[in-house]
Write a protein that holds these residues in place. Structure first.
Motif, PDB file in Angstrom:
ATOM      1  N   ALA A 183       0.974  -2.111 -10.090  1.00  0.00           N
ATOM      2  CA  ALA A 183       0.969  -0.973  -9.286  1.00  0.00           C
ATOM      3  C   ALA A 183      -0.124  -0.712  -8.231  1.00  0.00           C
ATOM      4  CB  ALA A 183       1.473   0.052  -9.890  1.00  0.00           C
ATOM      5  N   TYR A 184      -1.237  -0.854  -8.987  1.00  0.00           N
ATOM      6  CA  TYR A 184      -2.692  -0.585  -8.004  1.00  0.00           C
ATOM      7  C   TYR A 184      -2.835  -1.848  -7.101  1.00  0.00           C
ATOM      8  CZ  TYR A 184      -7.466   0.109  -7.647  1.00  0.00           C
ATOM      9  OH  TYR A 184      -8.780   0.372  -7.144  1.00  0.00           O
ATOM     10  N   LEU A 185      -2.482  -3.019  -7.758  1.00  0.00           N
ATOM     11  CA  LEU A 185      -2.548  -3.970  -6.457  1.00  0.00           C
ATOM     12  C   LEU A 185      -1.704  -3.564  -5.280  1.00  0.00           C
ATOM     13  CD1 LEU A 185      -3.380  -6.677  -5.771  1.00  0.00           C
ATOM     14  CD2 LEU A 185      -1.590  -8.089  -6.723  1.00  0.00           C
ATOM     15  N   ALA A 186      -0.469  -3.258  -5.282  1.00  0.00           N
ATOM     16  CA  ALA A 186       0.475  -3.016  -4.218  1.00  0.00           C
ATOM     17  C   ALA A 186      -0.249  -1.899  -3.471  1.00  0.00           C
ATOM     18  CB  ALA A 186       1.706  -2.876  -4.958  1.00  0.00           C
ATOM     19  N   TYR A 187      -0.432  -0.930  -4.179  1.00  0.00           N
ATOM     20  CA  TYR A 187      -1.230   0.519  -3.602  1.00  0.00           C
ATOM     21  C   TYR A 187      -2.234   0.167  -2.876  1.00  0.00           C
ATOM     22  CZ  TYR A 187      -4.355   4.438  -3.900  1.00  0.00           C
ATOM     23  OH  TYR A 187      -5.392   5.517  -3.577  1.00  0.00           O
ATOM     24  N   TYR A 188      -3.102  -0.818  -3.433  1.00  0.00           N
ATOM     25  CA  TYR A 188      -4.603  -1.274  -2.795  1.00  0.00           C
ATOM     26  C   TYR A 188      -4.174  -2.025  -1.307  1.00  0.00           C
ATOM     27  CZ  TYR A 188      -9.459  -2.398  -2.680  1.00  0.00           C
ATOM     28  OH  TYR A 188     -10.806  -2.279  -2.180  1.00  0.00           O
ATOM     29  N   LEU A 189      -3.203  -2.986  -1.613  1.00  0.00           N
ATOM     30  CA  LEU A 189      -3.161  -3.958  -0.534  1.00  0.00           C
ATOM     31  C   LEU A 189      -2.620  -3.153   0.720  1.00  0.00           C
ATOM     32  CD1 LEU A 189      -1.561  -7.246  -2.211  1.00  0.00           C
ATOM     33  CD2 LEU A 189      -3.993  -6.633  -1.095  1.00  0.00           C
ATOM     34  N   GLU A 190      -1.362  -1.989   0.495  1.00  0.00           N
ATOM     35  CA  GLU A 190      -0.800  -1.569   1.597  1.00  0.00           C
ATOM     36  C   GLU A 190      -1.735  -0.590   2.487  1.00  0.00           C
ATOM     37  OE1 GLU A 190       2.243   0.144  -0.412  1.00  0.00           O
ATOM     38  OE2 GLU A 190       1.289   2.011  -1.064  1.00  0.00           O
ATOM     39  N   ARG A 191      -3.045  -0.371   1.962  1.00  0.00           N
ATOM     40  CA  ARG A 191      -4.097   0.495   2.548  1.00  0.00           C
ATOM     41  C   ARG A 191      -5.191  -0.348   3.428  1.00  0.00           C
ATOM     42  NH1 ARG A 191      -1.313   3.189  -1.075  1.00  0.00           N
ATOM     43  NH2 ARG A 191      -1.134   5.258  -0.502  1.00  0.00           N
ATOM     44  N   LEU A 192      -4.900  -1.705   3.076  1.00  0.00           N
ATOM     45  CA  LEU A 192      -6.077  -2.551   3.767  1.00  0.00           C
ATOM     46  C   LEU A 192      -5.620  -2.809   5.052  1.00  0.00           C
ATOM     47  CD1 LEU A 192      -6.707  -5.342   1.381  1.00  0.00           C
ATOM     48  CD2 LEU A 192      -8.137  -3.201   1.894  1.00  0.00           C
ATOM     49  N   THR A 193      -6.412  -3.149   6.176  1.00  0.00           N
ATOM     50  CA  THR A 193      -5.936  -3.257   7.490  1.00  0.00           C
ATOM     51  C   THR A 193      -5.507  -4.803   7.489  1.00  0.00           C
ATOM     52  OG1 THR A 193      -7.905  -4.548   8.104  1.00  0.00           O
ATOM     53  CG2 THR A 193      -8.238  -2.210   8.588  1.00  0.00           C
ATOM     54  N   ARG A 194      -4.746  -5.149   8.607  1.00  0.00           N
ATOM     55  CA  ARG A 194      -4.148  -6.178   8.967  1.00  0.00           C
ATOM     56  C   ARG A 194      -5.328  -7.473   8.631  1.00  0.00           C
ATOM     57  NH1 ARG A 194      -4.400  -9.737  12.880  1.00  0.00           N
ATOM     58  NH2 ARG A 194      -2.925 -11.551  13.254  1.00  0.00           N
ATOM     59  N   ALA A 195      -6.322  -7.505   8.709  1.00  0.00           N
ATOM     60  CA  ALA A 195      -7.580  -8.313   8.492  1.00  0.00           C
ATOM     61  C   ALA A 195      -8.115  -8.385   6.845  1.00  0.00           C
ATOM     62  CB  ALA A 195      -8.748  -8.021   9.459  1.00  0.00           C
ATOM     63  N   GLY A 196      -7.212  -7.576   6.318  1.00  0.00           N
ATOM     64  CA  GLY A 196      -7.589  -7.502   4.894  1.00  0.00           C
ATOM     65  C   GLY A 196      -9.061  -6.867   4.446  1.00  0.00           C
ATOM     66  N   THR A 197      -9.292  -5.671   5.222  1.00  0.00           N
ATOM     67  CA  THR A 197     -10.584  -4.871   5.049  1.00  0.00           C
ATOM     68  C   THR A 197     -10.137  -3.388   5.131  1.00  0.00           C
ATOM     69  OG1 THR A 197     -10.725  -4.271   7.486  1.00  0.00           O
ATOM     70  CG2 THR A 197     -11.689  -6.580   6.753  1.00  0.00           C
ATOM     71  N   ASP A 198     -11.288  -2.626   4.476  1.00  0.00           N
ATOM     72  CA  ASP A 198     -10.951  -1.104   4.310  1.00  0.00           C
ATOM     73  C   ASP A 198     -11.323  -0.551   5.506  1.00  0.00           C
ATOM     74  OD1 ASP A 198     -11.674   1.441   3.521  1.00  0.00           O
ATOM     75  OD2 ASP A 198     -13.346   1.042   2.175  1.00  0.00           O
ATOM     76  N   PRO A 199     -10.231   0.090   5.915  1.00  0.00           N
ATOM     77  CA  PRO A 199     -10.278   0.827   7.325  1.00  0.00           C
ATOM     78  C   PRO A 199     -11.186   1.874   7.243  1.00  0.00           C
ATOM     79  CG  PRO A 199      -8.297   1.631   5.989  1.00  0.00           C
ATOM     80  CD  PRO A 199      -8.939   0.380   5.472  1.00  0.00           C
ATOM     81  N   VAL A 240      -0.638   1.886   5.046  1.00  0.00           N
ATOM     82  CA  VAL A 240      -0.279   3.128   4.744  1.00  0.00           C
ATOM     83  C   VAL A 240      -1.750   3.899   4.789  1.00  0.00           C
ATOM     84  CG1 VAL A 240       0.216   4.441   2.526  1.00  0.00           C
ATOM     85  CG2 VAL A 240       1.348   2.351   3.019  1.00  0.00           C
ATOM     86  N   GLY A 241      -1.677   5.216   5.240  1.00  0.00           N
ATOM     87  CA  GLY A 241      -2.953   5.992   5.460  1.00  0.00           C
ATOM     88  C   GLY A 241      -3.036   7.009   4.518  1.00  0.00           C
ATOM     89  N   SER A 242      -2.082   7.136   3.767  1.00  0.00           N
ATOM     90  CA  SER A 242      -2.434   8.391   2.779  1.00  0.00           C
ATOM     91  C   SER A 242      -3.174   8.131   1.572  1.00  0.00           C
ATOM     92  CB  SER A 242      -0.885   8.478   2.089  1.00  0.00           C
ATOM     93  OG  SER A 242      -0.530   7.583   1.277  1.00  0.00           O
ATOM     94  N   ARG A 243      -3.775   8.935   1.029  1.00  0.00           N
ATOM     95  CA  ARG A 243      -4.945   9.117  -0.084  1.00  0.00           C
ATOM     96  C   ARG A 243      -4.621   9.762  -1.143  1.00  0.00           C
ATOM     97  NH1 ARG A 243      -5.501   5.195   3.135  1.00  0.00           N
ATOM     98  NH2 ARG A 243      -7.413   4.883   4.217  1.00  0.00           N
ATOM     99  N   PRO A 244      -3.465   9.360  -2.035  1.00  0.00           N
ATOM    100  CA  PRO A 244      -2.986  10.088  -3.145  1.00  0.00           C
ATOM    101  C   PRO A 244      -4.071  10.070  -4.497  1.00  0.00           C
ATOM    102  CG  PRO A 244      -1.945   8.293  -3.159  1.00  0.00           C
ATOM    103  CD  PRO A 244      -2.865   8.076  -1.970  1.00  0.00           C
ATOM    104  N   PRO A 245      -3.962  10.868  -5.374  1.00  0.00           N
ATOM    105  CA  PRO A 245      -4.827  11.212  -6.366  1.00  0.00           C
ATOM    106  C   PRO A 245      -4.605   9.806  -7.295  1.00  0.00           C
ATOM    107  CG  PRO A 245      -3.446  13.315  -6.047  1.00  0.00           C
ATOM    108  CD  PRO A 245      -2.750  12.153  -5.159  1.00  0.00           C
ATOM    109  N   VAL A 246      -5.678   9.458  -8.104  1.00  0.00           N
ATOM    110  CA  VAL A 246      -5.573   8.292  -8.809  1.00  0.00           C
ATOM    111  C   VAL A 246      -4.302   8.399  -9.756  1.00  0.00           C
ATOM    112  CG1 VAL A 246      -6.877   6.986 -10.585  1.00  0.00           C
ATOM    113  CG2 VAL A 246      -8.066   7.860  -8.638  1.00  0.00           C
TER     114      VAL A 246
END
Length: 397
Positions: free
Chosen positions: A244-260, A331-337
């Motif tokens: 679940a964490y992998l899916a959560y993490y990837l969908e928040r990256l930019t198209r270039a695979g970076t931390d926005p 995805v731009g949301s930042r939900p709790p851990v």
């Protein structure tokens, strides 16, 4: 989704004439009555040591006061909060650690842990007291066996704090407290924080790397995972949380695979700072955890701890929630851990659940295709996961 040591009883038994528990009670009735009256007089709750049946080792009855904590999250948090200086850690350990709880006692203790450490509802961040309690629970089971029935509850704690547990590497004397408040965990001016990416504002975080000078207290999520992985339900909970964490993490990256959110300052020579570095590190740690689970599964089968691997795997599948896929758009949301492991599944598991590398690749490849990630970056991330998975799979605990 959310809801809000064995003790010797002192009796001697003739080798040829075993004394039944009831006979023991009759023999020591005056003493038993005196102890009972003393307890009532002082209103003190003490664990009662019983024998499950003839020949079985004594078990510890979980007091009614402890059982009540499972239904009172606020009281449970107060009971398991060790404080910033860990001054109450001994009390936490005494409350939770039992060699052989009677009946459903292990399950109840797991429920107490959940009540004390979980956020009360979706969208609610962890409090500082809850995060300290999570630290104390993990530390309490350092080098201790997990009682029967308690493993799923402890696994849900690690799933609830998956970001905090994944960043653990080793004890660090510069980690000053067992948990940090939202201000301490907040990103700096460049958008970076040591406590992870995409953190919810206003949330406290457990710092499992914390140690105090001259103190033996250690909170090691990896060591606890090794104990929990013997239980198929706990194994499924931990594995679900990482996927679940992998899916959560990837969908928040930019198209270039970076931390926005990260805008690093240029190097001294003017070279732009990398926005990929910490993403790569986070994904390495996540892959390490999945590889370690599969390493433990193989080890326990080889050693006989898991006597029937097919039955174990079947039980894990029965407790597995399903597959998790990253959203097709950023995805731009930042939900709790605590919400990460609670995310909805995207469907049933495809392929061999116990092929962890395949499960990680399936999510990564689908995300890269949906987001049209540059081929080189997608290839680099795939190689990163491949390398770390193989490394973790073959490491020895």
């Amino acid at each position: 989704m959310r809801d809000g040591g064995a003790v010797d009883d002192g009796t001697s038994v003739d080798a040829e004439q075993p004394v039944r528990p009831l006979a023991r009670l009759r023999r020591h009735w005056p003493l038993t009555l005196a102890v009972a009256l003393a307890v009532l007089a002082t209103a003190t709750v003490v664990p009662v040591v019983l024998a499950d049946s003839e020949g079985d080792p004594p078990c510890q009855e979980i007091p009614a006061s402890t059982r009540a904590l499972a239904k009172d999250p606020a009281a449970a948090t107060r009971a398991l909060d060790p404080g910033d200086e860990l001054t109450l850690f001994g009390a936490v350990r005494d409350l939770l650690v039992h060699e052989n709880p009677c009946g459903d006692g292990g399950k109840v203790l797991g429920q107490v842990v959940e009540a004390a450490t979980r956020a009360p509802a979706d969208g609610k961040p962890h409090t500082l007291a809850q995060a300290r309690s999570a630290y104390a629970v993990v530390a309490a089971f350092d080098d201790k066996d997990v009682p029967v029935g308690m493993a799923p509850g402890l696994a849900r704690l690690l799933a609830e704090y998956v970001v905090d547990a994944n960043r653990y590497l080793s004890p660090d004397d510069e980690a000053y407290t067992p948990a940090v408040d939202a201000t301490s965990a907040a990103p700096d001016d460049t958008g970076w924080t040591t406590y992870g990416r995409f953190l919810a504002p206003g949330e406290a975080h457990a710092d499992f790397e914390h140690v105090q000078p001259y103190s033996p207290v250690r909170a090691d999520p990896e060591a606890l995972t090794a104990e929990l992985a013997k239980d198929p339900e706990a194994f499924a909970i931990l594995y679900d949380a990482q996927r679940a964490y992998l899916a959560y993490y990837l969908e928040r990256l930019t198209r270039a695979g970076t931390d926005p959110d990260h805008h690093p300052e240029p190097d001294k020579d003017g070279t732009p700072g990398s926005t990929e570095t910490w993403v790569d590190i986070d994904l390495e740690h996540l892959t390490d955890r999945v590889g370690a689970l599969m390493n433990l599964r193989a080890r326990y089968a080889r050693e006989g701890t898991v006597p029937d691997l097919a039955a174990f795997d079947k039980a894990v599948r029965q407790h597995t929630r399903g597959a998790y896929r990253a959203a097709a758009r950023q995805v731009g949301s930042r939900p709790p851990v605590g919400d990460i492991a609670e995310r909805q599944v995207s469907g049933p598991i495809a392929g061999d659940l116990m092929d962890g590398r395949h499960q990680l690749f399936t999510v990564l490849d689908a995300w890269a295709e949906a987001r049209n990630v540059p081929r080189e970056r997608a290839s680099d991330l795939r190689q990163l996961i491949d390398d770390r998975y193989v490394r973790a799979l073959w490491m020895r605990f």
